[in-house]
Scaffold this active site. Structure first.
Site, short mmCIF file in Angstrom:
data_model
loop_
_atom_site.label_atom_id
_atom_site.label_comp_id
_atom_site.label_asym_id
_atom_site.label_seq_id
_atom_site.Cartn_x
_atom_site.Cartn_y
_atom_site.Cartn_z
N HIS A 5 115.44 34.10 32.29
CA HIS A 5 114.22 33.82 33.08
C HIS A 5 113.34 34.99 32.71
O HIS A 5 111.89 34.86 32.79
CB HIS A 5 114.39 34.07 34.43
CG HIS A 5 115.40 32.96 34.99
ND1 HIS A 5 116.31 33.26 35.66
CD2 HIS A 5 115.12 31.37 35.26
CE1 HIS A 5 117.19 32.01 36.21
NE2 HIS A 5 116.26 31.14 35.74
N LYS A 51 121.31 23.65 46.36
CA LYS A 51 122.23 24.66 45.95
C LYS A 51 122.59 25.74 47.14
O LYS A 51 121.80 25.79 47.77
CB LYS A 51 121.67 25.24 44.79
CG LYS A 51 121.36 24.69 43.52
CD LYS A 51 120.79 25.37 42.65
CE LYS A 51 120.29 24.48 41.29
NZ LYS A 51 119.53 25.36 40.36
N ARG A 84 114.65 24.56 28.17
CA ARG A 84 115.71 25.07 27.41
C ARG A 84 116.31 24.24 26.22
O ARG A 84 116.42 24.70 25.10
CB ARG A 84 116.87 25.42 28.11
CG ARG A 84 116.64 26.71 29.42
CD ARG A 84 117.81 26.79 30.29
NE ARG A 84 118.01 25.73 31.21
CZ ARG A 84 118.68 25.20 31.93
NH1 ARG A 84 119.97 26.14 32.27
NH2 ARG A 84 118.70 23.98 32.57
N SER A 113 122.14 30.19 35.81
CA SER A 113 122.55 31.15 36.62
C SER A 113 123.92 30.98 36.85
O SER A 113 124.74 31.83 37.10
CB SER A 113 121.69 31.09 37.96
OG SER A 113 120.33 31.44 37.52
N1 COA Z 1 116.75 30.97 31.12
C1 COA Z 1 117.72 30.85 31.79
N2 COA Z 1 118.22 29.85 32.48
C2 COA Z 1 117.32 29.14 33.03
C3 COA Z 1 115.98 29.10 32.57
C4 COA Z 1 115.70 29.99 31.43
N3 COA Z 1 114.34 29.99 30.84
N4 COA Z 1 115.12 28.21 33.25
C5 COA Z 1 116.01 27.69 33.98
N5 COA Z 1 117.31 27.97 33.80
C6 COA Z 1 118.36 27.84 34.69
C7 COA Z 1 118.41 28.12 36.15
O1 COA Z 1 118.92 29.53 36.27
C8 COA Z 1 119.09 27.04 36.97
O2 COA Z 1 120.41 27.53 36.87
P1 COA Z 1 121.39 26.86 38.07
O3 COA Z 1 121.14 25.29 38.17
O4 COA Z 1 122.62 27.35 37.48
O5 COA Z 1 121.16 27.70 39.34
C9 COA Z 1 118.89 25.84 36.21
O6 COA Z 1 118.49 26.40 34.76
C10 COA Z 1 117.78 25.06 36.66
O7 COA Z 1 116.64 25.70 36.93
P2 COA Z 1 115.48 25.27 37.50
O8 COA Z 1 115.38 23.79 36.81
O9 COA Z 1 114.27 26.08 37.47
O10 COA Z 1 115.75 24.84 38.99
P3 COA Z 1 115.73 25.75 40.02
O11 COA Z 1 116.79 25.28 41.21
O12 COA Z 1 115.79 27.08 39.68
O13 COA Z 1 114.17 25.46 40.49
C11 COA Z 1 112.23 24.31 41.48
C12 COA Z 1 113.64 24.23 40.79
C13 COA Z 1 112.30 25.62 42.49
C14 COA Z 1 111.11 24.41 40.45
C15 COA Z 1 112.22 22.56 42.13
O14 COA Z 1 113.46 22.54 42.74
C16 COA Z 1 111.15 22.81 43.24
O15 COA Z 1 109.95 22.63 42.85
N6 COA Z 1 111.44 22.73 44.77
C17 COA Z 1 110.49 22.70 45.53
C18 COA Z 1 110.46 21.07 46.34
C19 COA Z 1 109.58 20.29 45.47
O16 COA Z 1 108.33 20.51 45.45
N7 COA Z 1 110.16 19.01 45.10
C20 COA Z 1 109.54 18.13 44.49
C21 COA Z 1 109.34 18.29 43.00
S1 COA Z 1 108.61 16.97 42.19
#
Ligand code: COA
Length: 173
Positions: free
Chosen positions: A26, A50, A99, A137
Site C-alpha cells: 500500500h 471483513k 497486484r 493484509s
Molecule cells: N499491496 C499490498 N496489498 C494490497 C494492495 C497493495 N498495493 N492492494 C490491495 N492489497 C490487499 C489488501 O490489503 C486486501 O487484503 P485483505 O483482503 O487481506 O484485507 C486485498 O488486497 C484487497 O484489497 P482491496 O481490493 O483494496 O480491498 P479493500 O477491502 O481493502 O477495499 C474498497 C475495497 C474499500 C475499495 C471497496 O470495498 C469499496 O469501495 N467499498 C465501499 C462500498 C462501495 O462503494 N461499494 C461499491 C463498489 S462498486
C-alpha cells in the site's frame, strides 16, 4: 510528441481500502500517488464484510504515523459508498493498485459500476511493485499469528502494532 497531464485537472485523488493493516505494498501506491497528485486522501473503509483486526481509528492513526513525511497526504475514514466519499472529498479520481491479473476482474467491475453511478469520477490503476504483488493484509496477519517474520512486508511501526495487537488478543482469549 509528448503529452503532458494537466495536474490542475486532477488535483485530488482518493486511495480507498481497508488497510487492516497498511502494508509496504500500500505504501508503494501511496508514495507514487503522492507524486502524481496535488492532494491525496487515503480513505479507510469503516464497515465491510471483513472482520478487522484493528478498529477504523487505529487503522487511520497507523497510516498517519507512517505517512507524516508526505505533505500532501490526508487520512480519513469513510462508510457507505465510495463514490459518495469521493464527492465529499471534492475529488474526481479513485486510485487502485493492481497486484496481479486475478485483481483485474474485480477491479474492472468496481471501476465500471462506480462510473455508472458517478460518471464524473474516474478510476486509475497503478501496477503494484513486483516485490509486493502477492501481498495482502490477511496473509501478513496469518504469518504474524504463527509468529513468523513480518518485517519484509510492514513498516517497523506497523509490524510492532500487529504483534502487540495479536498479543493483546491472545491474553484476552
Ligand atoms: N499491496 C499490498 N496489498 C494490497 C494492495 C497493495 N498495493 N492492494 C490491495 N492489497 C490487499 C489488501 O490489503 C486486501 O487484503 P485483505 O483482503 O487481506 O484485507 C486485498 O488486497 C484487497 O484489497 P482491496 O481490493 O483494496 O480491498 P479493500 O477491502 O481493502 O477495499 C474498497 C475495497 C474499500 C475499495 C471497496 O470495498 C469499496 O469501495 N467499498 C465501499 C462500498 C462501495 O462503494 N461499494 C461499491 C463498489 S462498486
Amino acid at each position: 510528441m509528448c503529452l503532458s497531464i494537466e495536474v490542475n485537472d486532477m488535483a485530488t485523488a482518493v486511495y480507498p481500502g481497508s488497510f487492516d493493516p497498511v502494508t509496504l505494498g500500500h505504501m508503494d501506491i501511496i508514495e507514487r500517488t503522492a507524486r502524481m497528485f496535488d492532494h491525496v486522501i487515503i480513505g479507510v473503509l469503516q464497515n465491510n464484510s471483513k472482520t478487522p483486526l484493528f478498529s477504523v481509528e487505529e487503522r487511520v492513526n497507523m497510516i498517519k504515523s507512517i505517512t507524516s513525511h508526505l505533505e500532501n497526504i490526508e487520512v480519513r475514514s469513510f462508510d457507505g459508498l465510495l463514490v459518495d466519499f469521493v464527492h465529499q472529498c471534492r475529488a474526481d479520481v479513485i486510485v487502485r493498485g493492481l497486484r496481479a491479473i486475478t485483481d483485474f476482474e474485480y477491479e474492472l467491475q468496481m471501476a465500471q459500476t462506480n462510473r455508472v453511478i458517478a460518471p464524473e469520477i474516474d478510476t486509475i490503476f497503478l501496477t503494484t511493485n513486483l516485490k509486493y504483488s502477492y501481498l495482502s493484509s490477511s496473509i501478513v496477519k496469518e504469518i504474524a499469528e504463527y509468529e513468523g517474520d513480518i518485517s519484509e512486508f510492514l513498516h517497523p511501526v506497523i509490524a510492532a502494532r500487529v504483534r502487540e495487537k495479536l498479543e493483546e488478543r491472545r491474553r484476552l482469549t
